[in-house]
Design a protein around this motif. Structure first.
Motif, PDB file in Angstrom:
ATOM      1  N   ALA A   1     -32.427 -12.447  11.522  1.00  0.00           N
ATOM      2  CA  ALA A   1     -32.036 -11.812  12.787  1.00  0.00           C
ATOM      3  C   ALA A   1     -30.674 -12.349  13.259  1.00  0.00           C
ATOM      4  CB  ALA A   1     -33.107 -12.058  13.850  1.00  0.00           C
ATOM      5  N   LYS A   2     -30.511 -13.671  13.103  1.00  0.00           N
ATOM      6  CA  LYS A   2     -29.234 -14.294  13.509  1.00  0.00           C
ATOM      7  C   LYS A   2     -28.070 -13.751  12.683  1.00  0.00           C
ATOM      8  CE  LYS A   2     -28.121 -18.422  12.194  1.00  0.00           C
ATOM      9  NZ  LYS A   2     -28.251 -19.840  11.877  1.00  0.00           N
TER      10      LYS A   2
ATOM     11  N   THR B   1     -27.859 -10.900  10.853  1.00  0.00           N
ATOM     12  CA  THR B   1     -27.660  -9.456  10.776  1.00  0.00           C
ATOM     13  C   THR B   1     -27.501  -8.805  12.147  1.00  0.00           C
ATOM     14  OG1 THR B   1     -30.040  -9.047  10.855  1.00  0.00           O
ATOM     15  CG2 THR B   1     -29.049  -9.255   8.669  1.00  0.00           C
ATOM     16  N   GLY B   2     -27.966  -9.479  13.207  1.00  0.00           N
ATOM     17  CA  GLY B   2     -27.940  -8.863  14.531  1.00  0.00           C
ATOM     18  C   GLY B   2     -29.092  -7.905  14.781  1.00  0.00           C
ATOM     19  N   ILE B   3     -29.975  -7.769  13.781  1.00  0.00           N
ATOM     20  CA  ILE B   3     -31.160  -6.920  13.966  1.00  0.00           C
ATOM     21  C   ILE B   3     -32.204  -7.702  14.765  1.00  0.00           C
ATOM     22  CG2 ILE B   3     -33.008  -5.730  12.680  1.00  0.00           C
ATOM     23  CD1 ILE B   3     -30.886  -5.461  10.371  1.00  0.00           C
ATOM     24  N   SER B   4     -33.024  -6.976  15.555  1.00  0.00           N
ATOM     25  CA  SER B   4     -33.995  -7.652  16.417  1.00  0.00           C
ATOM     26  C   SER B   4     -35.034  -8.410  15.594  1.00  0.00           C
ATOM     27  CB  SER B   4     -34.714  -6.649  17.317  1.00  0.00           C
ATOM     28  OG  SER B   4     -35.666  -5.900  16.570  1.00  0.00           O
ATOM     29  N   LYS B   5     -35.501  -9.537  16.127  1.00  0.00           N
ATOM     30  CA  LYS B   5     -36.520 -10.330  15.429  1.00  0.00           C
ATOM     31  C   LYS B   5     -37.771  -9.510  15.146  1.00  0.00           C
ATOM     32  CE  LYS B   5     -35.238 -14.891  17.138  1.00  0.00           C
ATOM     33  NZ  LYS B   5     -35.581 -15.952  18.105  1.00  0.00           N
ATOM     34  N   ASP B   6     -38.117  -8.628  16.117  1.00  0.00           N
ATOM     35  CA  ASP B   6     -39.307  -7.787  15.953  1.00  0.00           C
ATOM     36  C   ASP B   6     -39.160  -6.898  14.720  1.00  0.00           C
ATOM     37  OD1 ASP B   6     -40.774  -4.952  17.429  1.00  0.00           O
ATOM     38  OD2 ASP B   6     -41.839  -6.786  16.880  1.00  0.00           O
ATOM     39  N   ASP B   7     -38.006  -6.238  14.607  1.00  0.00           N
ATOM     40  CA  ASP B   7     -37.768  -5.367  13.443  1.00  0.00           C
ATOM     41  C   ASP B   7     -37.685  -6.167  12.149  1.00  0.00           C
ATOM     42  OD1 ASP B   7     -35.750  -2.520  14.655  1.00  0.00           O
ATOM     43  OD2 ASP B   7     -37.866  -3.075  14.904  1.00  0.00           O
TER      44      ASP B   7
END
Lengths: 90, 90
Positions: free
Chosen positions: B11-12, B14-20
């Motif tokens: 997540a850190k 890629t910037g994608i949400s931890k949930d996703d």
DNA sequence: AAAGAAAAAGACATAAAATGTCTACCCACA
DNA sequence: TGTGGGTAGACATTTTATGTCTTTTTCTTT
């Protein structure tokens, strides 16, 4: 299955965009690689563990030339599947 | 590293949400498991291949009881790391 | 969808490594 | 809090891992 197949399947099952899934899968693989490079194992409950195994110095064969070579001590990446995963294939 | 550590790291980076990311990682593992259950290998270039290996019938030992057990022929999940991954750890 | 690049698979002989079983205990995750 | 994951032990058998070459497959680009 290829990476594209996996990405498509995950996107279909989760509703997350293929672009994000691809980025995540690639980041996953890269993170596992970097972690093992740092000799830090990765434990994924219910799936298995990516672990570093040490290999002793070894006398091996170049079988093309039928010669003997010495392979120095080194680390290799290994995967230990979880009991659940193993049971699924039995 | 645990699954949570991996998810946070991805997540850190890629910037994608931890949930996703969590959903994707879990779906990735599940998809690999289901694929191997169907005896369909998964090839991930630059990372490695998740493959089904056949184990022959084997005589093993129950060391607690000092008895002999026959383990029938069965499949196991295995991971063959790519040359790049192996080279990274040498 | 096609083309092209490059990674990956598979074959060879043999020494080294792994495999499997059960039980008990501890740790940690969800 | 329940359950999965990791560890140790013995031992005989099975599987792996080495380099090189050829073929196949993956994956990116157009």
């Amino acid at each position: 299955m290829t990476k594209a197949d996996i990405v498509n399947e995950i996107a279909k099952n989760t509703g997350i965009s293929k672009d994000d899934v691809l980025k995540t899968v690639e980041a996953f693989m890269e993170t596992v690689k970097v972690s093992l490079t740092k000799e830090e194992n990765v434990y994924l409950r219910g799936f298995g563990s990516f672990i570093v195994k040490k290999r002793a110095k070894k006398t091996a064969r170049n079988i093309s030339k039928n010669t003997t070579i010495i392979i120095p001590e080194h680390n290799i990446p290994a995967f230990k599947p979880s009991k659940e995963f193993v049971a699924k294939l039995k």
